[in-house]
Motif scaffolding. Structure first.
Motif, PDB file in Angstrom:
ATOM      1  N   GLN A 417      43.004  42.008  39.872  1.00 39.28           N
ATOM      2  CA  GLN A 417      44.485  41.868  40.353  1.00 39.28           C
ATOM      3  C   GLN A 417      44.722  43.459  41.029  1.00 39.28           C
ATOM      4  N   LYS A 422      39.269  37.863  43.641  1.00 38.20           N
ATOM      5  CA  LYS A 422      39.222  36.571  43.166  1.00 38.20           C
ATOM      6  C   LYS A 422      38.077  36.205  42.379  1.00 38.20           C
ATOM      7  N   THR A 437      45.289  30.326  35.372  1.00 40.28           N
ATOM      8  CA  THR A 437      45.803  31.040  36.295  1.00 40.28           C
ATOM      9  C   THR A 437      47.064  30.310  37.258  1.00 40.28           C
ATOM     10  N   ASN A 441      47.102  34.356  40.133  1.00 42.68           N
ATOM     11  CA  ASN A 441      47.201  35.373  39.213  1.00 42.68           C
ATOM     12  C   ASN A 441      47.393  34.598  37.651  1.00 42.68           C
TER      13      ASN A 441
END
Length: 454
Positions: A417, A422, A437, A441
């Motif tokens: 983050q 990723k 996710t 996120n």
């Protein structure tokens, strides 16, 4: 080959390349334990100056450990692309460093260059680099490897989920496994260090993880980190393994202390290709760490950083899916404090990437080393910035079986983050499908292992 220089009216002369290489190292307690380290900062600077002026052919034709005496040396030398080497053999180590760091030199050029280099040449360049140099250079190189899924793409950070248990309890392992997956950890591999290194135990753990992966259609790989021969016997008995693992070292003698040879690894590579469960083509997993050759009394008077580079030259022959250094695990005899651990982690990652290896790091420390979790988090940030392919994670950063401190599941999520990374693409898509996710996120469901309750 000039092995002396003058600094502030003092002449520094070194007896051979081994001494130049060792004394050009940044401070490492392992080199001091072996009696190889520079005695003063001035001597270290002098050694770096001498090293900078040496040519690549000086290094190749004056081997630290001759190929006719060592299997690892032979393997490293046999891999050199002679056409590329002939083009660059007159370069000094200083010129090699400048080329690697040049803004006009990118991934493709560095990959081509690496085929003309020995491991010792790569180590020599790293000895002249600052920490930021090591980060910048490594981040240029994209190494994508493929087993069941591909990892290493630019902008990604993969992770090994390490659900170890002090009694190899299946329930305990599965509980840790579910928690890790619920935080988005595990795309590089689900890898277990077994307490019971028997064929039956290894087969049982491979079966459990394979069935769980298959049930939940998880795009990843399984592995149980027993000795290579134990894994091979388990596979012969029908154990469903995606990869075969082995710790390796930078000298033939150290590898023999681990109970391995190149021929044995070739046999393992062939077996997992024929009888393994993964798609491949890369199905081997190697682990390394600065100081292992010294601890085996098999270092031949060579410094631990250079020996670590030789690990990657040896590994490259077998085209592994992943390699990781376990930096800080052996203890303060080899890396005394957080400063040395951080330096070694950055060195190892860069040297692995320069060998074209899908390189990961177990960012860790033992409780008797002068380091703490804040230091490991700092190294995590630096390696993520350097484009590390994967990082190892354990529950709450505490491996209750191996008794050392690592990165936690939460740390992987935070690094992704914070640094805009990723998971591997196929794994990222699965996380979205599972609701772990949303839009890349972590969702409100993240961190809840009951996601995997039936």
């Amino acid at each position: 080959m000039r092995l002396k220089t003058t600094l502030q009216n003092q002449v520094y002369e070194f007896k051979d390349l081994k001494e130049v290489f060792a004394k050009a190292n940044e401070e490492k307690s392992g080199d001091r334990l072996a009696g190889l380290a520079a005695e003063t900062v001035q001597e270290r600077i002098a050694a770096k100056q001498v090293l900078a002026g040496l040519t690549l052919e000086d290094i190749r034709y004056n081997p630290l450990l001759p190929p006719d005496e060592d299997e690892v040396s032979r393997i490293i030398d046999e891999q050199v692309n002679e056409t590329i080497f002939q083009d660059i053999k007159g370069w000094t180590v200083a010129k090699l460093r400048e080329y690697i760091l040049n803004d006009r030199v990118g991934d493709r050029e560095l990959k081509r260059l690496s085929r003309g280099l020995t491991s010792e040449m790569i180590a020599a360049a790293a000895k002249l680099m600052s920490n930021l140099d090591l980060i910048h250079a490594a981040n240029k190189i994209e190494v994508i490897s493929r087993c069941n899924i591909a990892i290493g793409q630019k902008g990604t950070l993969a992770s090994r989920l390490q659900p170890n248990h002090p009694t190899d309890s299946v329930d305990g392992i599965l509980a840790s496994l579910k928690e890790g997956l619920s935080y988005g950890v595990g795309d590089a591999v689900i890898g277990i260090n077994p307490v019971d290194d028997s064929v039956d135990s290894v087969k049982r753990l491979l079966q459990v993880t394979h069935e769980f992966i298959r049930e939940w259609k998880i795009p990843t790989q399984n592995c149980v980190l027993a000795h290579v021969t134990t894994q091979m016997k388990a596979i012969e008995r029908g154990a469903p393994a995606d990869m075969i693992f082995q710790s390796i070292a930078g000298t033939e003698a150290a590898n023999r202390s681990f109970g391995i040879t190149a021929a044995m690894l070739e046999e393992a590579k062939q077996m997992i290709a024929e009888k393994g469960m993964s798609q491949g083509p890369q199905r081997l997993y190697f682990e390394t760490g600065q100081g292992s050759e010294l601890s085996a009394e098999a270092h031949h008077g060579i410094d631990q950083m250079t020996l670590e580079a030789r690990n990657y030259g040896f590994a490259r022959k077998f085209d592994p899916y992943i390699v990781n250094t376990v930096v800080g695990f052996i203890g303060p005899e080899y890396l005394y404090d957080s400063k040395q651990v951080i330096r070694a982690g950055l060195e190892d990652h860069f040297m692995g990437k320069m060998h074209g290896i899908s390189m990961g790091v177990d960012i860790c420390y033992t409780n008797h080393i002068r380091a703490d979790q804040n230091d490991m988090e700092e190294l995590g940030v630096l390696l993520t910035a350097a484009g590390v392919n994967f990082i190892i994670a354990t529950p709450m950063g505490d491996d209750c079986m191996l008794n050392y401190q690592s990165m936690s599941y939460h740390d992987i999520a935070t690094l992704r983050q914070t640094m805009g990374k990723k998971p591997a693409p196929k794994f990222a898509a699965w996380l979205e499908e599972m609701g772990i996710t949303e839009g890349g996120n972590l969702s409100k469901r993240a961190g809840d292992p009951t996601i995997f309750a039936r």
